[in-house]
Design a protein around this motif. Structure first.
Motif, PDB file in Angstrom:
ATOM      1  N   ARG A   1       0.989  -6.492   9.378  1.00 30.57           N
ATOM      2  CA  ARG A   1       0.410  -6.859   8.079  1.00 30.57           C
ATOM      3  C   ARG A   1      -0.275  -5.654   7.426  1.00 30.57           C
ATOM      4  N   GLN A   2      -0.981  -4.851   8.208  1.00 27.09           N
ATOM      5  CA  GLN A   2      -1.641  -3.656   7.667  1.00 27.09           C
ATOM      6  C   GLN A   2      -0.606  -2.635   7.203  1.00 27.09           C
ATOM      7  N   LEU A   3       0.446  -2.472   8.001  1.00 30.80           N
ATOM      8  CA  LEU A   3       1.509  -1.540   7.606  1.00 30.80           C
ATOM      9  C   LEU A   3       2.185  -1.995   6.327  1.00 30.80           C
ATOM     10  N   ARG A   4       2.437  -3.293   6.218  1.00 33.27           N
ATOM     11  CA  ARG A   4       3.080  -3.832   5.016  1.00 33.27           C
ATOM     12  C   ARG A   4       2.185  -3.603   3.797  1.00 33.27           C
ATOM     13  N   ARG A   5       0.889  -3.819   3.941  1.00 27.36           N
ATOM     14  CA  ARG A   5      -0.034  -3.605   2.816  1.00 27.36           C
ATOM     15  C   ARG A   5      -0.053  -2.134   2.403  1.00 27.36           C
ATOM     16  N   TRP A   6      -0.096  -1.249   3.392  1.00 30.03           N
ATOM     17  CA  TRP A   6      -0.105   0.178   3.096  1.00 30.03           C
ATOM     18  C   TRP A   6       1.184   0.573   2.385  1.00 30.03           C
ATOM     19  N   GLN A   7       2.319   0.056   2.842  1.00 35.66           N
ATOM     20  CA  GLN A   7       3.589   0.376   2.207  1.00 35.66           C
ATOM     21  C   GLN A   7       3.625  -0.131   0.765  1.00 35.66           C
ATOM     22  N   LEU A   8       3.096  -1.322   0.533  1.00 31.07           N
ATOM     23  CA  LEU A   8       3.069  -1.860  -0.834  1.00 31.07           C
ATOM     24  C   LEU A   8       2.185  -1.023  -1.750  1.00 31.07           C
ATOM     25  N   GLU A   9       1.072  -0.537  -1.216  1.00 34.30           N
ATOM     26  CA  GLU A   9       0.208   0.341  -2.012  1.00 34.30           C
ATOM     27  C   GLU A   9       0.934   1.643  -2.340  1.00 34.30           C
ATOM     28  N   GLN A  10       1.635   2.182  -1.353  1.00 38.06           N
ATOM     29  CA  GLN A  10       2.377   3.417  -1.567  1.00 38.06           C
ATOM     30  C   GLN A  10       3.478   3.232  -2.610  1.00 38.06           C
TER      31      GLN A  10
END
Length: 74
Positions: free
Chosen positions: A6-15
């Motif tokens: 979930r944290q990785l997905r959020r970071w990817q969406l921000e990127q």
């Protein structure tokens, strides 16, 4: 790094949000070189990193299944 999916997905969406804004700005320009550079220098590296993260996550989940662990999004 100990980050959850979930944290990785959020970071990817921000990127991707940052990248999309920059590509959008390049699209508004009359200079096609700006768009080409944005794709080459921003989009393609992001896609490569995303592919690496997905592969790493898949390997971790597969290894967990082989060891008898159940996947959890927590």
């Amino acid at each position: 790094c100990g980050a959850s999916f979930r944290q990785l997905r959020r970071w990817q969406l921000e990127q991707i949000g940052v990248i999309l804004r920059k590509v959008d700005a390049a699209c508004e320009s009359e200079d096609t070189i700006m768009l080409s550079d944005a794709i080459e220098k921003l989009v393609l590296p992001w896609l490569h990193k995303l592919a690496d993260l997905i592969q790493l996550w898949h390997q971790a989940v597969s290894a967990g299944y082989e060891l008898g662990f159940k996947y959890s999004e927590a």
